[in-house]
Design a protein around this motif. Structure first.
Motif, PDB file in Angstrom:
ATOM      1  N   ARG A 292       0.811  -1.107   0.172  1.00  0.00           N
ATOM      2  CA  ARG A 292      -0.136  -0.089   0.084  1.00  0.00           C
ATOM      3  C   ARG A 292       0.968   1.163  -0.134  1.00  0.00           C
ATOM      4  O   ARG A 292       0.521   2.060  -0.740  1.00  0.00           O
ATOM      5  N   SER A 293       1.960   1.384   0.907  1.00  0.00           N
ATOM      6  CA  SER A 293       2.848   2.744   0.997  1.00  0.00           C
ATOM      7  C   SER A 293       3.461   2.691  -0.242  1.00  0.00           C
ATOM      8  O   SER A 293       3.652   3.727  -0.722  1.00  0.00           O
ATOM      9  N   GLU A 335       3.368   7.414   5.659  1.00  0.00           N
ATOM     10  CA  GLU A 335       3.091   6.628   6.948  1.00  0.00           C
ATOM     11  C   GLU A 335       4.322   6.903   8.078  1.00  0.00           C
ATOM     12  O   GLU A 335       4.048   6.715   9.156  1.00  0.00           O
ATOM     13  N   ASP A 423      -1.615   8.027   4.283  1.00  0.00           N
ATOM     14  CA  ASP A 423      -1.041   6.684   4.425  1.00  0.00           C
ATOM     15  C   ASP A 423      -0.652   6.701   5.902  1.00  0.00           C
ATOM     16  O   ASP A 423      -0.217   7.299   6.567  1.00  0.00           O
ATOM     17  N   GLU A 424      -2.075   6.032   6.354  1.00  0.00           N
ATOM     18  CA  GLU A 424      -2.051   5.743   7.888  1.00  0.00           C
ATOM     19  C   GLU A 424      -2.013   7.015   8.554  1.00  0.00           C
ATOM     20  O   GLU A 424      -1.362   7.330   9.535  1.00  0.00           O
TER      21      GLU A 424
HETATM   22 MG   LIG Z   1       2.779   0.954   4.990  1.00  0.00          MG
END
Ligand SMILES: [Mg+2]
Ligand SMILES: Nc1ncnc2c1ncn2[C@@H]1O[C@H](COP(=O)(O)OP(=O)(O)OP(=O)(O)O)[C@@H](O)[C@H]1O
Ligand SMILES: Nc1ncnc2c1ncn2[C@@H]1O[C@H](COP(=O)(O)OP(=O)(O)OP(=O)(O)O)[C@@H](O)[C@H]1O
Ligand SMILES: [Mg+2]
Lengths: 506, 311, 360, 311
Positions: A292-293, A335, A423-424
């Motif tokens: 995802r990142s 993130e 991201d998060e």
């Molecule tokens: Mg990540």
């Protein structure tokens, strides 16, 4: 007699009085949860217990014995260990090196016993089933994996008191489950655990007692049974009523804000295609290491080897240069805030102004930087995001973890982007702030921005996103139907993982 | 290293620097024979002009998290080139511009090697130090080249305007330019960000490499200007006039409060640092200490001064 | 063999102790295209009341050196300082530029601001430092030069005078001795300063080459250049490696010559080394037979001469433009006598010991 | 600076260093007269012994994230002290031990100033450089002090054992010691951790300050040993023999792959770096290049060598 008794602890940083006359106790075999807003002083209190800071006043006893030491080393030897929120790993060491950092097994003449070190580390990783390989260097690992190492490092010390400062902030269900297992095991062996987290579900799952830090005071302790999330967030809040999310499909017709076609990277991603309509929040779910990142970075031009097309409002974004991406209207809240998000030693206004420099020109024309404009910008978001800070000049390093996260968020909101990649974004953010930020995401979307939300908290995706995409090992395999709830997402993710042939983590 | 980074502390720190700086000056003014005089002030500013000018360029490089050891030999080389160009009959303004351009180019090359090939700047510029000190000696086979045309000598060094000597004017000019670039312009923000956290900077859409290259261009140009001033001072280009300057310059910058690890620094600090070193050396000589003893005291004072202002 | 130093020394040693004759036109001096007429330091004399006048003047002096990393500059400074003391002139400071002309200009500017009555100095680069020295004379400070004179400065007007030895001839002697020691044939090398603008050393190369040319059997393998004395070790090592048949090296002065000897020693090579100038430390090398012969200036006497010409100038008397202090031929045989006349001090015990009775 | 940090890349990098190192050597062996010989190898090892010894001490300081510019003048000073002690009639073994202890003490002072007063090591050690180069000149008023007692000269430099010269043995000894300390012992782990991330290290119970102080002690002692070797080489303590060594040493360490920002480095790398520089200089001299031309080529080769091995 309690395992740990902290009495009358007070601590100030300069003018900023963080803790005043706090009492805190920990019993053997219990999990004592510590909650509080970002910047309330949880980490500070625990760093005092760990010997990182000296309290201005107060006493600490372990089994009734005074243990105010001068250094972390002394407290470690006393049998106190801590999982640090900002981690305590050296980037130039391998996973094994870091797990044993400061207590390497050694023989005659301080000869480090590498074999024993690797053996032991391997055993631990095996035992707790974390996706780590001994020889990789910490500096190369994404935050989630580093957090796993930090956990192992602390657990392996076999301490009698274990402090966990937001150990799961960027972990997904697998590791979370693993950690719960660890905690249960430790409890049964009579170890006392302090558990700091902003994930209420976790708190109520593990803790025997819950205390709250607010305005430098300790509220509680109380039993989970006697309280509730609502009650607690009520206690914590600065009076801000928890925001109700204006959900409902706000997606606007016409050219999507973000369109991705056949995106791949040599490292990770394979043939990814999806689109985010203006005004829509699209969630991205997956396990740690699913990519995802990597996808976020690829979209933002941070990975040179990106193949495929990325279009913002139908206009193609050239790969390989974040500057172009930013110009095209992309924004990325990364993130790892400490490494990728902030210049820690510099002021908050300075940090927020970085992606907005061109907007902060004095009177437009000349490339002259207007401080007042930067301060104004900071002021605006300080109130909007309720950032708990002294002022625009305070060094980012001095902010609490959650507030640092808000600053990074703010710095990109300020660019008024077309597409916002998060991201998060709420990792390590307190409940109320979390609610505010989720509301903010919705509002941002409502203003016609396309939002791509990466989160390891399925609950967040379930409540905030219009649609949720599942990412398994570098592929987007499936889309969850709208309105799906956390449990549903979890189940779906589980069987997606199960059905994917290849191992979850390469 | 620099654990205390709160802005508050930094401000205090800088203030303390200036306080100590003043104290030492006053001390000399009191004890050293005919130290406290206009002439002296002028002399010190002249002597420190070279270091100040280069230090301002260096400040950008160090803030950006790199270092430039080549400045000394680039200065020598530039002096030689200027002398040779004028010797070849070029109009002095043209010669000066060409030399300055060459300095900028050398800086750019340094920057490119550091950013594109990812070689530590310490090595790149150490290599360049060697290359250009060698080159300066080779172009004329170690022979100095006189600059007969006095116009440029006056403009760069010997002349004066409103009773203030040319080198002081040049320093002032460079200070203003440097101040604008670092503390006023957007470029300054970028340099600070890149030095503070290169990753975060690039995540903010700042072109880290380009920023660093420009920093090196600035220090290269500053070195070239200083080299021309050196040549004008001695009305001749000498292949080793600038030798060893790099250490004085870096010392000046660090004493000025710039962090060797990048991310923080000020133009004024660097200049004050340069003048401070100048004052110590000068004051000690005026008090009649020979070089060897001077060195001992000088070193001690530097450590003391900084130790106080780090507390 | 019942000779004993100092009272009764062998005639050969006596013979060596007679200095080389003055060269009518020795050193390069601006305004004297084919060399300035050499005057002996003995022409500078003072009457008692002249000395009183000097003492009454409360004059001060500054010394701006090129380097202090050798015996030669130290003996110069001692000669100057001690003589000036006799005139009641105080030395305010001695600076050391470590062979860097830029540094020396700064030293000079600082010294000028200190306003001594006279500055003694040896310019590293006569070309590029002349402007700075002109400032000094413009500031009314009397300039006395050691060895080198900056370009286009006129003696008696811009500066007082220069005191030197005939470096060319001095080197010629040492190189000739090297050739002789090798029976006039074999391969040799030269180790000298890289900067040709430092001409009192540059001319030593000229002198050595002149000497070697006189021996058809002598083959010059190379000229190693150094920026600082300690570099001589690696330069010599590589020279000796590149040319296994080298039997002799002439080094431009004693400090690098010591490193040449060290290099040969570590390579286990037996070569002859000759050089210019001795001091207590390099004297040991002569005593141990590691320097075969040395053409030595007499830096202390040069210092004395410089101090005297400064004093004369302060009395507004005329000083000859070029004062030459003749050089000495130094071999093991006359080492003790030579060392004493160079340093004006009794030879140190360790030298006498190293001589094992073979020096006088 | 060092973005590529994976062990894999590092290994490759080091390998490349050795490859290039070999290539250059072979080149000289082919083109340079009488280069390819046992004698040459010995000669080079002797020439580089001094730099190697100091570089090993320096490696610890640089890995710990600091720097020590004082080594050159500490070496000069130590040489003088040894000579004076022997001149005063001390037995040579005692003189040597005392000098070594003094070096260690100087290192400790550096470390204390850096860690307790939080002064950047660049400044502390730059100040010390000045102090001790001045002190070396002052103790005897610039006069060299002969070491007549040949025993120690032989042990430290002129002697040889099994046809291998003393300086080579000393280098070997220091290499082994350094290797043990850095790559085998706990201390090495500490130094690496402190250089990698001081905060994390202290969170892990490592005493950051003590670790750094010990690193400085090591480099101080190494400098003292090197200084004694220098003195033995020229059978005299000479106040400026060590001048400028610091740059060569740091260059050697960095070429060896140690990161100037701390956290990574190897003993072998530093030694190879030192020998590499030695070979270049030596080879070029043997090929008959003048110092000036030599510097140009040397600088270029260094940049090239490193640029290749960073790719
Ligand atoms: Mg990540
Ligand atoms: N080293 C420091 N110097 C100055 N101020 C600090 C420092 N560390 C923390 N603070 C301040 O102390 C307060 C409490 O910080 P702390 O990290 O304990 O909060 P927290 O409860 O852990 O918040 P979070 O949940 O975001 O981690 C914050 O206002 C922060 O700005
Ligand atoms: N092709 C690539 N080039 C450079 N770096 C890459 C590449 N692919 C991945 N990375 C980096 O490796 C890191 C770890 O990637 P990983 O495979 O763990 O997926 P991830 O995106 O971090 O997983 P998740 O965010 O879903 O937990 C990423 O954060 C990214 O920075
Ligand atoms: Mg916290």
């Amino acid at each position: 007699m309690s395992l740990i008794e902290m009495r009358g602890i007070s601590k100030s940083f300069g003018q900023n009085r963080v803790l005043s006359d706090v009492d805190f106790t920990l019993e053997p075999g219990e999990v004592h949860a510590l909650l509080g807003e970002n910047g309330a002083g949880k980490s500070t209190l625990m760093k005092i217990l760990m010997g990182v800071y000296q309290p201005d006043a107060g006493t600490i006893t372990l089994d009734g014995e005074e243990i105010i030491g001068r250094s972390v080393g002394e407290h470690l030897n006393q049998g106190i260990a801590m999982i640090f929120q900002e981690l305590s790993l050296v980037p130039n060491g391998t996973v094994a090196d870091n797990i044993f950092l400061g207590r390497e097994p050694h023989g005659l003449g301080w000869r480090v016993d590498r074999r024993a070190m690797r053996r032991e580390a391997a055993r631990l990783i095996e035992l707790y089933g974390f996706a780590l390989s001994l020889k990789t260097e910490i500096g190369r690992l994404p935050f989630a994996q580093r957090q796993m190492v930090e956990i192992l490092k602390a657990v392996a010390r076999g301490a009698r008191v274990l402090i966990m400062d937001e150990p799961t902030s960027s972990l997904t269900m697998h590791e979370e489950a693993a950690l719960m297992g660890i905690i249960a095991e430790l409890k049964s062996s009579g170890i006392g655990i302090v558990y700091i987290s902003h994930r209420m579900a976790e708190i109520f799952a593990v803790s025997d007692r819950i205390s709250l830090v607010k305005d430098g005071q300790l509220i509680g302790p109380m039993r989970p049974a006697e309280t509730s999330v609502a009650h607690i967030s009520g206690l914590m809040s600065r009076g801000v009523a928890t925001v109700e999310l204006a959900r409902g499909n706000a997606a606007r017709p016409g050219t999507p804000a973000l369109e991705v076609r056949g995106l791949s990277t040599a490292g990770k991603l394979r043939d990814i295609g999806f689109s985010v309509a203006a005004g829509e929040v699209v969630g991205l779910a997956g396990l740690v290491g699913s990519g995802r990142s990597t996808l976020a970075k690829a979209l933002f031009g941070l990975l040179p080897d990106r193949a495929g097309e990325v279009l913002v409002d139908g206009r193609a974004v050239p790969p390989g240069d974040p500057a172009d991406a930013a110009k095209a209207g992309l924004a990325l809240v990364p993130e790892d805030r400490r490494r990728e998000g902030l210049v820690l030693d510099q002021g908050l206004a300075a940090n927020i102004s970085l992606p907005n420099l061109d907007r902060l020109r004095l009177g437009g024309g000349w490339p002259i930087f207007s401080r007042s404009a930067a301060d104004a910008l900071f002021g605006k978001f300080r109130t909007a995001l309720a950032i708990n800070a002294r002022g625009p000049r305070q060094a980012a390093a001095e902010l609490s973890g959650g507030n640092q996260q808000k600053v990074v968020f703010a710095k990109w909101l300020a660019t008024s982007p077309r597409v916002l990649i998060l991201d998060e974004p709420t990792s390590g953010v307190d409940v109320n702030a979390k609610a505010e930020m989720r509301a903010l995401m919705r509002r941002t979307a409502a203003e016609g921005v396309g939002v791509l939300l990466i989160s390891s908290e399925l609950e967040e995706l379930a409540t905030t996103a219009d649609r949720v995409l599942l990412m398994i090992d570098g592929r987007i395999t499936r889309e969850a139907e709208p309105g799906l709830h956390e449990a549903g997402l979890r189940a779906m993710l589980q069987d997606e993982v199960a059905s994917s042939k290849r191992p979850v983590i390469a | 290293m620099n654990t205390q980074n709160s802005l508050a502390l930094r401000l205090l720190r800088d203030h303390v620097t200036y306080v100590i700086f003043l104290a030492v000056t006053i001390f000399f003014a009191v004890v050293a024979p005919n130290f406290a005089s206009f002439a002296t002030a002028g002399a010190i500013l002249r002597i420190t002009a070279i270091v100040s000018v280069i230090a301002i360029g260096m400040t950008f490089v160090i803030i950006s998290g790199e270092i430039d050891l080549s400045v000394g030999s680039v200065a020598s080389f530039s002096g030689m080139i200027l002398a040779l160009l004028l010797d070849a009959g070029l109009p002095s303004w043209l010669g000066a511009i060409l030399t300055l351009a060459m300095g900028a180019a050398i800086g750019a090359v340094n920057g490119l090697l550091v950013t594109r090939l990812k070689i530590p700047s310490f090595l790149v510029t150490l290599g360049m130090l060697s290359v250009f000190s060698g080159a300066a000696l080779t172009v004329t086979n170690t022979m100095p080249v006189p600059i007969v045309e006095n116009g440029i000598n006056n403009v760069l060094w010997n002349g004066s305007l409103f009773t203030i000597a040319a080198p002081v004017w040049w320093t002032l000019l460079v200070v203003l330019l440097g101040y604008y670039l670092l503390h006023v312009s957007l470029f300054g923000r970028r340099v600070l960000a890149v030095g503070g956290n290169a990753v975060a900077a690039s995540f903010s859409g700042i072109n880290v490499n380009r920023t660093k290259i420009w920093a090196f261009v600035l220090s290269g140009s500053a070195a070239a200007l200083a080299g021309m001033m050196l040549a004008a001072r001695s009305t001749a280009g000498n292949p080793s006039l600038g030798a060893g300057l790099e250490l004085d310059v870096i010392a000046a910058v660090i004493i000025g409060g710039t962090s060797l690890f990048g991310g923080y620094g000020t133009i004024l600090g660097s200049v004050i640092g340069a003048i401070f070193i100048g004052i110590i050396g000068f004051g000690l000589l005026v008090m009649g200490f020979s070089t060897s003893v001077q060195e001992i005291i000088k070193g001690a004072i530097i450590i003391l001064a900084v130790s106080v202002n780090r507390r | 063999d019942n000779y004993s130093w100092p009272d009764n020394i062998p005639p050969a040693a006596k013979e060596l102790m007679t200095p080389l004759p003055l060269t009518p036109t020795g050193q390069i001096v601006p305004g004297y295209p084919n060399g300035a007429p050499a005057a002996s330091p003995d022409v500078l004399t003072f009457t008692p009341d002249q000395i009183d006048k000097l003492k009454a003047g409360h004059f001060t002096a500054g010394i701006v050196m090129h380097t202090m990393a050798a015996g030669w500059p130290l003996l110069q400074v001692q000669g100057i300082t001690q003589t000036l003391k006799g005139f009641g002139i105080k030395v305010v400071a001695v600076t050391d530029a470590k062979f860097n002309p830029g540094t020396q200009i700064s030293d000079l500017e600082e010294m000028i601001a200190r306003k001594p009555s006279v500055i003694f100095s040896i310019p590293i680069d006569p070309k590029s430092e002349s402007a700075a020295y002109k400032q000094a004379s413009a500031a009314g400070i009397k300039l006395v030069f050691l060895d080198n004179v900056p370009v286009n400065m006129a003696p008696g007007k811009d500066y007082v005078s220069v005191t030197a030895s005939d470096n060319e001839k001095n080197a010629y002697y040492a190189a000739k001795e090297l050739a002789e020691s090798m029976g006039g044939k074999g391969e040799v090398g030269i180790v000298t300063l890289v900067y040709d603008y430092y001409y009192s050393v540059a001319v030593r190369k000229v002198g050595a080459l002149r000497a070697f040319k006189e021996y058809p059997g002598i083959k010059l393998d190379g000229i190693g250049t150094i920026a600082s004395p300690d570099a001589a070790y690696s330069v010599a090592t590589s020279m000796l490696t590149a040319h296994p048949k080298i039997q002799g090296i002439f080094a431009a002065w004693d400090t690098p010559a010591e490193q040449v000897v060290a290099a040969a020693k570590t390579l286990g090579r037996k070569i002859n080394v000759t050089t210019n100038d001795i001091a207590p430390d390099s004297a040991l090398f002569v005593a141990r037979g590691e320097f075969y012969a040395v053409g030595s200036q007499r830096p202390f006497d040069q210092g004395v001469a410089e101090a005297k010409s400064a004093a004369t100038a302060l009395l507004d008397e005329k000083v000859p433009p070029y004062i030459e202090v003749p050089t000495l031929r130094v071999k093991k045989l006359n080492l003790l006598s030579a060392l004493q006349s160079v340093t004006h001090q009794p030879p140190p015990q360790n030298v006498i010991a190293a001589c094992a009775g073979q020096c006088f």
